[in-house]
Design an enzyme around this catalytic site. Structure first.
Site, PDB file in Angstrom:
ATOM      1  N   TRP B 331      22.355 -18.511 -21.739  1.00 44.67           N
ATOM      2  CA  TRP B 331      21.370 -19.595 -21.763  1.00 44.67           C
ATOM      3  C   TRP B 331      20.295 -19.337 -20.694  1.00 44.67           C
ATOM      4  O   TRP B 331      19.135 -19.693 -20.864  1.00 44.67           O
ATOM      5  CB  TRP B 331      22.085 -20.932 -21.494  1.00 44.67           C
ATOM      6  CG  TRP B 331      21.145 -22.088 -21.310  1.00 44.67           C
ATOM      7  CD1 TRP B 331      20.646 -22.888 -22.294  1.00 44.67           C
ATOM      8  CD2 TRP B 331      20.586 -22.568 -20.085  1.00 44.67           C
ATOM      9  NE1 TRP B 331      19.809 -23.838 -21.756  1.00 44.67           N
ATOM     10  CE2 TRP B 331      19.752 -23.670 -20.398  1.00 44.67           C
ATOM     11  CE3 TRP B 331      20.697 -22.194 -18.751  1.00 44.67           C
ATOM     12  CZ2 TRP B 331      19.052 -24.378 -19.432  1.00 44.67           C
ATOM     13  CZ3 TRP B 331      20.000 -22.895 -17.787  1.00 44.67           C
ATOM     14  CH2 TRP B 331      19.193 -23.969 -18.124  1.00 44.67           C
ATOM     15  N   HIS B 332      20.715 -18.693 -19.579  1.00 48.96           N
ATOM     16  CA  HIS B 332      19.778 -18.472 -18.486  1.00 48.96           C
ATOM     17  C   HIS B 332      18.693 -17.449 -18.825  1.00 48.96           C
ATOM     18  O   HIS B 332      17.607 -17.485 -18.249  1.00 48.96           O
ATOM     19  CB  HIS B 332      20.511 -18.016 -17.219  1.00 48.96           C
ATOM     20  CG  HIS B 332      21.231 -19.132 -16.542  1.00 48.96           C
ATOM     21  ND1 HIS B 332      22.495 -19.512 -16.889  1.00 48.96           N
ATOM     22  CD2 HIS B 332      20.842 -19.964 -15.544  1.00 48.96           C
ATOM     23  CE1 HIS B 332      22.863 -20.530 -16.122  1.00 48.96           C
ATOM     24  NE2 HIS B 332      21.884 -20.828 -15.310  1.00 48.96           N
ATOM     25  N   GLY B 333      18.987 -16.534 -19.692  1.00 45.60           N
ATOM     26  CA  GLY B 333      17.961 -15.536 -19.982  1.00 45.60           C
ATOM     27  C   GLY B 333      18.374 -14.612 -21.101  1.00 45.60           C
ATOM     28  O   GLY B 333      19.560 -14.413 -21.370  1.00 45.60           O
TER      29      GLY B 333
END
Lengths: 294, 471
Positions: B331-333
């Site tokens: 989800w972060h990247g």
């Protein structure tokens, strides 16, 4: 509670303003590149005297290294690390004081594609507060005051714990040599190819806008080239840029200081001159300045 | 538009005045929606269309779910599923297409080139998650009378509320992630008297201080962690830079969250606490109860528990844990290193769980500090995957610990250590507060806050984007 905080804050600001106005802070220098750039531009905007009779050098980090040489006081070096010549132009054009002569570095003109930097410095909301409240300037930052004091006034201690000299000498700069080979190789590939015409056009168009604004004030503009690592001299892209300069700003109308032979010049990382070479270039540069007509 | 920019401050001031001059709920909500759209469109106006599209989907699906009778639960479930899929589809298309393009098609193929060229809309990870929260919460709300706090009867009111909930500008681009059941019931007419001035002031001052003085200054020195520059730095310099990045990422994100909470407070809305002094954690599970709390609770409520949580046997529990953490990492990247970062935390949590299940290890109080230090070092080490999303660079960084003979860069080391002190004190004061030191702190508060303001005025770093904007 908020009132109490406001009163204490006011006292802190008054006391610190008094301190900043009474103590010479010009020796504060050991910051990051970004901060060094800002200090340099703020110094130009708010502190430099008699600019009208002096010369300004604008360029990139290739010319910023000249700060460490014996450049006479008549020169103000506003070449910035990691920025383009446009930033120097914008700084001069935004200031009411215009130098008598401006020396423009030619080597890295393609960096002019990034022309967004430093706009904050020239907007009224940051210009005027900083002009009248010196505590807002970069050189007055309390944390850097502490660290600069450490580096300035504790050289023996620094030498003891680091085993390194306290001022940046050739030896210290050579530390960067670790990256040199790969940097040179990378740059060689880049400079051996012709730069995209669109990119060159954009950069020269942006330069033309700034040039026109400055020329209207009667400032004499001189172009110069910094020597590079031997293997990087005379490559396709450098020649292309030089030819474009000659086309846009003909030698019959503008003055140029030619790039000296790169032989004998050394760089710390493939691009930036070592202190010794920077000093050598400064002597060459000053010799050439004597021959100029304006 | 950065929280630290003049444009943003003007936007907040104008919106603030208009908001409290207007009396009706809808007028106030509409003011905030317009301000939010202006805020979002400031950098890339075209991407506002995507935000409006996402809002439109969530308005229609949640309204449809709410209007269906409880007896047709299967249909409600179908709509909720479609809503979740559409939200995830938008997120996947815009966020992960470049990763899919690079991994499976290569940059040079036409499909790969197309996928890689898809722009990443700022804040997409946050507003799609809030959309998911809306459709899931609407579906989960069992009693018809409870709908009214989430979904008003009138479609127009629902449209305004949903647009406001998803786009509310303080948290739009980097959280905290707000859940529908926490936020929608707060919507109502607000007056000046509803503002908790002291709390807002403290949140804003601490937030701006952490961002502008700590994170922005540290970024000038952790900049050298970028490949290939770090290869020229000594082992000690590399370690201190990694430590500095750990402090920077906290100051940057916690600072952003506090500013967001403070600004929402100015409009009399409460956003959830996002950081609770995470670096004092004595375990990985405690860390995740203190770090980016709005994300970890979102993942627990909307992913881990629906997957079965810890109710379906040990093997399934570990599987759920790993799945949640790997997806949380991704989800972060859109880079595999984020998945590895998630897996690292997943493995750590699993090992911790295993130890707690099978061994009764009691660490003496005197040694707890070392346990906390160990956890901090492990978490800090894992941040390397954030700073250097390419694996070979991470490996090169770690190998530079051992191979690099160069001298230490004391300019970097001393500045990083100095700028890290406020974050260390921030955690220390919390521990002091917890241990009966509250009276001393209360008395020192005016000096602490005025000093923070003084340093914001005199010692702010160059304005940089918030690290979490990229997510």
């Amino acid at each position: 509670m908020i009132k109490k905080i406001g009163v204490i804050l006011l006292i802190q600001i008054i006391l610190y303003s008094l301190f900043v106005s009474t103590v010479d802070l010009s020796w504060i220098k050991r910051q990051s590149f970004e901060q060094s750039n800002l200090i340099k531009s703020e110094k130009y905007l708010y502190e430099e005297q008699n600019i009208e009779n002096r010369s300004a050098i604008i360029g990139t980090s290739l010319s910023a290294v000249l700060d460490k040489t014996d450049l006479p006081d008549e020169f103000v070096n506003i070449a910035f690390h990691g920025m383009s010549v446009l930033d120097g132009f914008k700084l001069i054009n935004s200031s009411p004081q215009k130098p008598e002569k401006v020396f423009v570095e030619m080597n890295m003109i393609l960096l002019a594609i990034f022309d967004e930097d430093y706009k904050d410095l020239q907007t009224p909301y940051s210009y005027y507060p900083k002009k009248y409240l010196p505590i807002l300037r970069q050189k007055a930052r309390p944390v850097e005051l502490i660290t600069s004091s450490f580096f300035e006034f504790a050289p023996n201690f620094y030498r003891t714990i680091t085993g390194q000299p306290t001022i940046e000498s050739d030896e210290e700069v050579e530390v960067e040599n670790f990256l040199k080979a790969s940097q040179v190789e990378k740059k060689k590939v880049e400079l051996s190819t012709t730069a995209r015409a669109g990119l060159v056009d954009t950069c020269f168009q942006r330069l033309a806008v700034e040039m026109q604004a400055l020329e209207q004030t009667g400032t004499c503009i001189i172009f110069y080239e910094v020597p590079l690592e031997e293997g990087l001299c005379g490559l396709t892209q450098s020649n292309q840029i030089r030819d474009r300069f000659y086309k846009e700003y003909p030698r019959t109308k503008y003055q140029y200081i030619s790039q000296p032979s790169c032989e004998g010049y050394r760089t710390s990382d493939g691009l930036h001159m070592t202190l010794k070479s920077a000093k050598k270039f400064t002597s060459y540069f000053l010799e050439q300045v004597k021959k100029l007509k304006c | 538009m950065l929280f630290t920019s003049l444009g943003f401050i003007i936007l907040v001031l104008v919106t603030f005045c208009l908001y409290y001059l207007l009396k009706g709920q809808n007028a106030q909500v509409l003011t905030l929606i317009i301000a939010s759209f202006l805020f979002y469109a400031a950098n890339y106006p075209a991407l506002l269309a995507l935000l409006i599209f996402s809002i439109a989907i969530n308005i229609s699906i949640s309204y449809r779910i709410a209007r269906l009778e409880e007896s047709v639960n299967s249909l409600r479930r179908l709509y909720a599923t479609i809503g979740v899929i559409l939200n995830l589809g938008i997120l996947a298309f815009f966020k992960y297409s470049p990763l899919i393009g690079r991994t499976f098609f290569g940059d040079s193929s036409s499909i790969g080139e197309f996928l890689v060229s898809i722009p990443l809309p700022i804040g997409i990870s946050f507003f799609t998650f809030q959309g998911i929260s809306l459709v899931v919460d609407t579906f989960r709300t069992q009693k018809i009378e409870d709908y009214h706090s989430l979904i008003p009867k009138k479609f127009n009111d629902h449209t305004l509320n949903t647009a406001f909930f998803i786009s509310f500008f303080p948290q739009l681009v980097a959280g905290p992630i707000v859940k529908a059941h926490e936020f929608l019931p707060q919507i109502g007419v607000k007056t000046w008297k509803d503002i908790e001035i002291n709390t807002c002031f403290k949140n804003l001052t601490t937030g701006y201080f952490l961002k502008m003085v700590v994170a922005d200054n540290l970024s000038s020195f952790t900049f050298w962690m970028v490949y290939p520059y770090f290869q020229a730095k000594s082992a000690l310099t590399l370690m201190v830079m990694l430590f500095g990045y750990s402090i920077q990422i906290f100051a940057d994100f916690a600072g952003y969250s506090l500013i967001a909470i403070g600004i929402a407070g100015l409009f009399s809305y409460k956003l959830p606490t996002n950081f609770l002094f995470p670096y004092i954690s004595l375990s990985f599970s405690e860390f995740w109860r203190r770090w980016h709390i709005s994300l970890s609770t979102f993942l627990r409520e909307y992913l881990y528990i629906p997957l079965g949580g810890n109710r379906e046997g040990q093997v399934r529990t570990y599987f759920n844990l790993m799945t949640t953490m790997v997806l949380g990492g991704l989800w972060h990247g859109a880079a595999w290193s984020y998945a590895v970062w998630g897996a690292f935390h997943g493995i750590a949590l699993a090992i911790e769980r295993l130890i707690n299940d099978y061994f009764d290890i009691k660490i003496p109080k005197a040694l707890l500090f070392f346990k906390g230090l160990f956890i901090f070092l492990m978490i800090t080490f894992a941040w390397l995957l954030f700073k250097l999303p390419e694996f070979n660079h991470v490996i090169a960084y770690v190998s530079s610990f051992f191979n690099n003979p160069n001298g230490n860069d004391y300019n970097i080391i001393i500045h990083i250590l100095l700028y890290s002190i406020p974050v260390i004190l921030y955690h220390f004061f919390y521990l002091l507060k917890e241990n009966k030191g509250n009276d001393y702190l209360k008395r020192a508060e005016p000096i602490l806050y005025s000093t923070m303001l003084f340093l914001i005025i005199t010692n702010s770093g160059s304005a940089t984007d918030f690290i979490y904007f990229q997510f």
